[in-house]
Write a protein that holds these residues in place. Structure first.
Motif, PDB file in Angstrom:
ATOM      1  N   ARG A 184       0.397   5.133   1.454  1.00 20.24           N
ATOM      2  CA  ARG A 184      -0.214   5.839   2.279  1.00 20.24           C
ATOM      3  C   ARG A 184      -0.055   7.106   2.476  1.00 20.24           C
ATOM      4  NH1 ARG A 184      -0.505   1.196   5.634  1.00 20.24           N
ATOM      5  NH2 ARG A 184       1.430   1.978   6.521  1.00 20.24           N
ATOM      6  N   THR A 206       0.773  -1.271   0.102  1.00 17.62           N
ATOM      7  CA  THR A 206       0.025  -0.009   0.103  1.00 17.62           C
ATOM      8  C   THR A 206       0.896   1.303   0.129  1.00 17.62           C
ATOM      9  OG1 THR A 206      -0.057  -0.300   2.349  1.00 17.62           O
ATOM     10  CG2 THR A 206      -2.109  -0.779   1.335  1.00 17.62           C
ATOM     11  N   PRO A 225      -4.695   5.039   2.993  1.00 14.54           N
ATOM     12  CA  PRO A 225      -4.238   4.756   1.607  1.00 14.54           C
ATOM     13  C   PRO A 225      -4.767   5.635   0.554  1.00 14.54           C
ATOM     14  CG  PRO A 225      -5.590   3.109   2.807  1.00 14.54           C
ATOM     15  CD  PRO A 225      -5.601   4.255   3.607  1.00 14.54           C
TER      16      PRO A 225
END
Lengths: 380, 314
Positions: B59, B57, B64
């Motif tokens: 962020r 991911t 996110p």
């Protein structure tokens, strides 16, 4: 898909291409072609300044009518070749064969289709004047059509032909513009900057709408100039059919353009250079050109079974259905069904095209294999 | 704060990213270095959402990132790209609007950055008519024009003349000072060392070192000393902690991590006068070579070009 992004992309395509010199030149050329063809058409139709007619006279008043008509012809600015016909039935045959323009027989005018408006007053005058001794029982004149024809059939064929050429040239030009635009973004690598702020779908949608709007604009300009010049010079009779034809062309352009443009965009997204694009879109060019040439064959015989069939099948219907303008006996449901089927096919091709575009547009270098373009998503 | 966590990406059987994790704090200039094909461009593309990762991911401020957030990011791709036939000013306004600025704001921002990067007098020219250096400036303006909340620049310094380099360095420092996390990749390691608060070294799709330059130095296994003495060559060979010695005009010693440098100094002074005793600070280039060498061969056979999906230009 982001509506604001689509709007921005659409505006850019419209404005940037609209002010490109190539676009102005293209529009100028197409307008010039329309003007010149309208001008030629009007020159051809107005060539005989002094119309000449061959008229036969039969029946009891034949001699008197002939004399009056001969005397009146120069006044009416008509070159009249008159003759006496003893056999009325034989005279009618001469009219049918086109050897006589009209046969006057005791208050009846026999013509193939219609009395020419320049000739009609002269014949009416002769009819009445020949009855002068019997003022009380003046008989009017009746017109008998021996071989009536569709009054506008010639014009309808011409309209179908022009509609066909315009549809084809507009569609292929603007679909190629979409393909070129897609490849341009890949070649210049601006695509990466763009995709960091808009989705591929927004970008593709905006591009197709923007370029298509320009295509419609050019179509409208061409139609307006063509119709204006046509009716001003008398080459065109502004009938309901003309307006119908304009509507049909516009509608089919929109549907056909969306269909083909999505396909062109998908194909173009798989290559990275303009040179490769030319050969990549070749099959699609054929898919436009084959129905186009079929359409020419169809204009001569618009009610043939194969024409009826192809006029319903996407994407052939885009270029074949408008030919049925020339036929005139299409049932109401035929264009409706054709548009319906085409709309369904268009939705399918738009979805498939967007998918291929999305999967291919960031893969540079050699041509993206179809399998990869179809399956390997960005979200793989 | 921009956080990348566990980013993985494969192209077919080639592993491009194998768990890339690092953090760029607000106001931090982060230098992203690595060999060609190590995965820098892939990482940046994923950060910008141009590419989807297989796993992991990105962020921003703890959440996110979605496409709306990404529109506030600024990106300069490795492969420069602008519409060649579009006018400079129109192009910058268009990109600013795509990133969500209003028409008026886009116009102001475009003008500001064209002035700032000295291309204002070319505003009405098509991009293709500009010199490469000026195109590069326009490209930078395109990355900066929407006041990005995060800046990600792939090789922004390549192709710039020294004045351009200074100009860009100043702009990046200024952005960072405003609290923007700035990540850029570069092969000019001295520049990275001079400019960056933090550095990440990527090798074959993995982060092999992250931290400030000092932290990277502190973490290295060996230290280097330069000792100026006239004692005959070979004097340090038997001194405890010395791994290797190079005797020239002065002596260069490589010490083991746990060696006592004061013991080395004592040993040298016992043999003769010591004119110089300097711990040598490793340059980023040396740290980089060491980090790469340490991880060379511990790999799964993914090849050098793994990060590059384009094939043609690795």
């Amino acid at each position: 898909m982001n509506r604001n992004a689509v709007r921005l992309v659409t505006r850019r395509e419209f404005v940037e291409r609209g002010r490109d010199r190539g676009f102005a030149i293209g529009v100028g050329i197409s307008l010039a072609i329309v003007l010149v063809s309208v001008l030629i058409a009007s020159l051809v139709s107005n060539k005989n300044k002094t119309p000449s007619f061959t008229v036969g006279f039969a029946g009891t008043r034949a001699v008197a009518e002939q004399q009056i008509a001969d005397r009146g012809a120069p006044v009416a600015k008509i070159k009249l070749t008159s003759s006496l016909v003893t056999d009325a039935v034989g005279g009618q045959q001469l009219v049918k064969d086109g050897k006589l323009d009209a046969l006057v027989d005791d208050g009846q005018v026999f013509v193939k289709d219609a009395v020419d408006p320049k000739l009609a007053p002269l014949l009416a005058e002769a009819n009445l004047a020949s009855q002068v001794p019997n003022l009380d029982q003046l008989q009017g004149q009746a017109t008998v059509q021996l071989a009536p024809k569709d009054p506008d059939s010639g014009q309808r064929k011409t309209i179908a032909l022009i509609a066909e050429i315009m549809l084809f040239s507009q569609m292929i030009a603007y679909c190629l513009a979409v393909a070129t635009g897609v490849v341009e973004e890949k070649t210049s690598r601006v695509i990466e900057v763009l995709l960091s702020s808009v989705s591929p779908r927004s970008l593709l949608t905006g591009k197709i709408i923007g370029i298509g709007a320009l295509g419609l604009l050019q179509l409208a300009a061409t139609v307006l100039v063509g119709l204006g010049a046509g009716s001003a010079t008398g080459a065109l009779h502004m009938t309901v059919q003309v307006w119908q034809a304009v509507g049909i062309v516009a509608l089919w352009f929109v549907v056909g353009y969306i269909f083909y443009a999505s396909a062109y965009a998908a194909v173009a997204a798989r290559v990275s250079r303009q040179e490769e694009m030319q050969s990549a879109v070749q099959p699609l060019n054929l898919l436009i050109m084959v129905p186009y040439f079929a359409a020419f064959a169809a204009i001569g015989n618009p009610d043939a079974t194969w024409v009826r069939a192809l006029s319903l099948i996407p994407p052939f219907s885009v270029l074949i259905q408008p030919v049925r303008i020339a036929g005139g006996d299409a049932s109401w449901w035929e264009p409706v069904a054709a548009i319906g089927l085409m709309a369904v096919a268009t939705v399918g091709i738009v979805l498939a095209g967007a998918r291929v575009y999305e999967n291919s547009v960031l893969r540079f270098g050699s041509k993206v294999p179809l399998r990869v373009a179809w399956t390997a998503g960005r979200k793989a | 704060m921009l956080e990348l966590e566990g980013l993985r990406k494969r192209y077919g059987d080639r592993v491009a990213l194998d768990g890339v994790t690092f953090t760029v704090r607000p106001g931090e200039l982060y230098g992203f270095v690595g060999t060609n094909g190590a995965g820098k461009t892939t990482t940046m593309r994923i950060t910008l959402g141009v590419l989807e990762p297989d796993a992991g991911t990105v962020r921003y401020q703890g959440k996110p990132v979605d496409s709306a957030t990404r529109r506030t990011f600024g990106y300069m791709p490795e492969e420069r790209g602008l519409y060649p036939k579009m006018r400079v000013g129109d192009q910058l306004r268009y990109l600013a609007e795509l990133h969500g600025l209003s028409r008026g704001d886009a116009d102001k921002a475009a003008t500001y950055w064209m002035e700032r990067l000295s291309v204002i007098e070319r505003a009405g020219d098509r991009v293709e008519a500009l010199s490469l250096g000026n195109q590069q400036r326009v490209q930078l303006a395109a990355a900066l024009v929407h006041h990005p909340a995060v800046l990600v620049l792939d090789e922004p310094f390549s192709g710039l003349d020294p004045v351009g380099v200074d100009n860009l360095a100043e702009v990046l420092r200024e952005r960072a000072a405003e609290g923007v996390p700035v990540v850029f990749s570069s092969h000019q390691l001295e520049l990275v060392e001079r400019l960056c608060d933090s550095i990440g070294i990527i090798y074959r799709g993995r982060m092999v070192a992250t931290g400030t330059v000092d932290e990277l130095r502190a973490s290295r296994a060996e230290r280097v000393l330069r000792v100026g003495t006239d004692v005959a060559a070979g004097w340090a060979d038997r001194v405890p902690g010395v791994v290797s010695a190079d005797y020239g005009k002065s002596t260069t010693l490589v010490l083991a991590a746990d060696a006592d440098d004061q013991a080395v100094l004592d040993a040298a002074r016992a043999l003769g006068p010591v004119r110089e005793f300097t711990p040598l600070r490793a340059s980023l280039a040396e740290l980089f070579r060491e980090a790469v060498a340490d991880h060379d061969g511990d790999e799964d056979g993914s090849n050098q070009d793994a990060a590059d999906p384009r094939g043609a230009d690795a």
